[in-house]
Design an enzyme around this catalytic site. Structure first.
Site, short mmCIF file in Angstrom:
data_model
loop_
_atom_site.label_atom_id
_atom_site.label_comp_id
_atom_site.label_asym_id
_atom_site.label_seq_id
_atom_site.Cartn_x
_atom_site.Cartn_y
_atom_site.Cartn_z
CE LYS A 22 -51.33 -91.10 56.43
NZ LYS A 22 -50.86 -89.92 55.67
CG ASN A 23 -48.46 -92.20 53.38
OD1 ASN A 23 -49.43 -91.54 53.76
ND2 ASN A 23 -47.28 -92.18 53.98
CB CYS A 118 -47.48 -79.71 58.68
SG CYS A 118 -46.13 -80.84 58.49
NE ARG A 123 -44.47 -82.80 55.22
CZ ARG A 123 -45.34 -83.76 55.49
NH1 ARG A 123 -46.05 -83.73 56.59
NH2 ARG A 123 -45.50 -84.77 54.67
CG ASP A 307 -44.37 -91.75 57.78
OD1 ASP A 307 -44.00 -90.63 58.17
OD2 ASP A 307 -45.05 -91.92 56.75
NE ARG A 399 -54.36 -85.78 58.99
CZ ARG A 399 -53.46 -84.98 58.48
NH1 ARG A 399 -52.88 -84.08 59.25
NH2 ARG A 399 -53.10 -85.05 57.22
C1 UD1 Z 1 -44.66 -88.54 52.31
C2 UD1 Z 1 -45.61 -89.24 53.25
C3 UD1 Z 1 -45.17 -89.05 54.69
C4 UD1 Z 1 -43.72 -89.49 54.87
C5 UD1 Z 1 -42.82 -88.81 53.84
C6 UD1 Z 1 -41.39 -89.33 53.87
C7 UD1 Z 1 -47.75 -89.16 52.16
C8 UD1 Z 1 -49.14 -88.60 52.14
N1 UD1 Z 1 -46.93 -88.69 53.09
O1 UD1 Z 1 -44.73 -87.14 52.59
O2 UD1 Z 1 -46.03 -89.84 55.52
O3 UD1 Z 1 -43.29 -89.13 56.16
O4 UD1 Z 1 -43.33 -89.05 52.52
O5 UD1 Z 1 -41.35 -90.68 53.70
O6 UD1 Z 1 -47.41 -90.02 51.38
N2 UD1 Z 1 -39.15 -81.44 50.47
C9 UD1 Z 1 -38.69 -80.26 49.97
N3 UD1 Z 1 -39.25 -79.78 48.82
C10 UD1 Z 1 -40.25 -80.43 48.17
C11 UD1 Z 1 -40.71 -81.65 48.69
C12 UD1 Z 1 -40.14 -82.15 49.84
O7 UD1 Z 1 -37.78 -79.64 50.54
O8 UD1 Z 1 -40.72 -79.94 47.13
C13 UD1 Z 1 -38.58 -81.97 51.75
C14 UD1 Z 1 -39.64 -82.00 52.86
O9 UD1 Z 1 -39.75 -80.76 53.51
C15 UD1 Z 1 -39.12 -83.08 53.77
C16 UD1 Z 1 -38.45 -84.06 52.78
O10 UD1 Z 1 -38.24 -83.32 51.58
O11 UD1 Z 1 -38.15 -82.56 54.63
C17 UD1 Z 1 -39.28 -85.31 52.51
O12 UD1 Z 1 -40.52 -84.93 51.95
P1 UD1 Z 1 -41.34 -85.88 50.96
O13 UD1 Z 1 -40.55 -87.11 50.65
O14 UD1 Z 1 -41.79 -85.03 49.81
O15 UD1 Z 1 -42.57 -86.26 51.86
P2 UD1 Z 1 -44.11 -86.10 51.55
O16 UD1 Z 1 -44.42 -86.54 50.17
O17 UD1 Z 1 -44.57 -84.75 51.98
#
Ligand code: UD1
Length: 420
Positions: A22-23, A118, A123, A307, A399
């Site tokens: 998925k990711n 969420c 996030r 995850d 999902r």
């Molecule tokens: C992706 C995965 C999700 C997984 C996560 C961490 C997908 C669709 N989703 O989510 O399944 O759990 O990686 O491995 O691929 N953060 C900030 N600012 C930002 C971006 C992130 O503060 O601009 C924080 C987030 O709130 C969170 C942490 O960084 O606490 C990790 O987020 P991130 O690695 O970006 O995860 P996703 O890409 O949202």
């Protein structure tokens, strides 16, 4: 809303085919925005999030056609007719934010709804926005939307990510492929799904070095072209079924599963007493001895994935001794704890850590899914529990997991979907 009814206590035995990730699949579909030529993707998982991404791309004007009857291969391409990602779709699926970088790089303008919080935390997307600003984008937030423009195009620069965000790394990587000059992303996330995306972009003509490392260097090109790419197997789906085999004392061949993508998960499974072997066509997992408690801390890859946290917690609920799970990635990812406790688990949460005191057995109960991975942790618990577990709000699970009841039933589980 559908429910699952599970009668626990049967060891899982047999084979489960692991689907496309998925990711990785979601971002690979978005990569279709970077070219007017056709991107052909195979091993597409049939899950609701991929359908949502399809809707999003279609409303940008992109045509998506099934190449095979079963929908596992599709072709993505066409001209972008709208650069707006509306609230209705982004609020359904946060990964929609990934269209921001590609739209900006290709069209010089994008308007994307802010995703908001969420179930697992606030996030924010600040790292995505700051990185794009470093590449020359002008960004302002208004009425819940990110308005971004780069009329002269994006230009390469050095971006240092304060945290190795998966989404920010992917958004910036895709944007940089069409920026003028060289972009370096320092402290890039290293998840295997990012390497899969980078490999597909390379096939499309992007110039990327450092794939799989924490420094990605991208030399922008004028245009990308069409390509074919097979989506990597879903390491989280694989790890999830490994926990289901572990808790039930089963023996499963997870076809297509790759131990190389699951380093920390495989090590932790082995510590708990689950045996893991890489076989030519997949990963074999089985447990014959006792389950032992372990301590786990979630971290960016190659650390233990957030995850997989909920699924391990379900398994550790019936392990010998105590375990501690510390969640460092998301601030609110223990919503499965009260539900597991309703099934007889003994879990206490203290801030970002949960102490799990192993119990002899769980008992079936009505429980509620709260997010994707938490939902599966309740299935794992239900598969081992005495009696009947009724899991409601199964849409969370749909999902990201394909054909759960079919895959589990084929291995001896008693699980049935009840449609309302
Ligand atoms: C992706 C995965 C999700 C997984 C996560 C961490 C997908 C669709 N989703 O989510 O399944 O759990 O990686 O491995 O691929 N953060 C900030 N600012 C930002 C971006 C992130 O503060 O601009 C924080 C987030 O709130 C969170 C942490 O960084 O606490 C990790 O987020 P991130 O690695 O970006 O995860 P996703 O890409 O949202």
């Amino acid at each position: 809303m559908d429910r699952f009814i599970i009668h626990g206590g049967r060891p899982l035995k047999g084979e489960i085919v692991i689907g496309g990730a998925k990711n990785a699949g979601l971002k690979l579909m978005v990569a279709g925005l970077l070219t007017s030529e056709r991107l052909i993707l195979s091993n597409i998982p049939r899950i609701a999030d991929m359908a949502t991404m399809r809707d999003l791309l279609c409303q940008h004007g992109i045509a998506i056609e099934d190449v095979t009857e079963d929908g596992s291969t599709c072709s993505i391409g066409g001209e972008i007719t709208s650069t707006e990602a509306p609230y209705e779709i982004v609020s359904k699926m946060r990964a929609s934010i990934l269209v921001l970088g590609p739209l900006l790089a290709r069209c010089g303008v994008a308007r994307v709804s802010l995703p908001g919080g969420c179930a697992i935390g606030t996030r924010p997307v600040d790292l995505h926005l700051k990185g794009l600003e470093t590449l020359g984008a002008k960004i302002h937030l208004e009425n819940g939307y990110i308005n971004a423009s780069a009329p002269q195009g994006l230009h390469g620069d050095k971006i240092i990510l304060p945290f190795a965000s998966v989404g920010a790394t992917e958004n910036l990587l895709m944007a940089a492929t069409l920026a003028k000059g060289r972009t370096s992303i320092i402290n890039a996330a290293r998840e295997p799904e990012i390497a899969d995306l980078a490999e597909c972009l390379t096939r499309m003509g992007a110039k990327i070095s450092g794939i799989g490392s924490s420094t990605l260097v991208i030399d922008g090109v004028e245009a990308l072209h069409g390509a074919e790419h097979r989506i990597m197997p879903d390491r989280i789906e694989c790890g999830t079924y490994a926990c289901a085999a572990g808790i039930t004392g089963g023996d499963l061949l997870l076809k297509g599963g790759r131990a190389d993508d699951l380093g920390a998960v495989v090590r932790t499974l082995e510590e708990t007493g689950v045996e893991v072997f890489q076989e030519p066509d997949g990963l074999r997992v089985r447990r014959t001895g006792a389950l032992r408690g372990v301590d786990i801390m979630t971290e960016p890859y190659p650390g233990f994935p957030t995850d997989m946290q909920a699924q391990f917690m379900a398994m550790l609920a019936v392990a010998e001794g105590a375990s501690m799970i510390t969640e460092t990635i998301f601030e609110n990812r223990f919503m499965h704890v009260p539900e597991l406790n309703r099934m007889g688990a003994r879990i206490n949460v203290h801030g970002s850590s949960a102490i799990i005191r192993g119990v002899h057995a769980l008992s079936g109960a009505p429980v509620m899914a709260t997010d994707l991975r938490a939902s599966f942790s309740l299935i794992i618990a239900g598969l081992a529990a005495h009696g009947e577990t009724i899991l409601s709000r199964v849409y969370h699970l749909d999902r990201g997991y394909e054909a759960v009841e079919r895959k589990l039933s084929a291995c001896g589980a008693m699980i049935e979907r009840v449609r309302d």
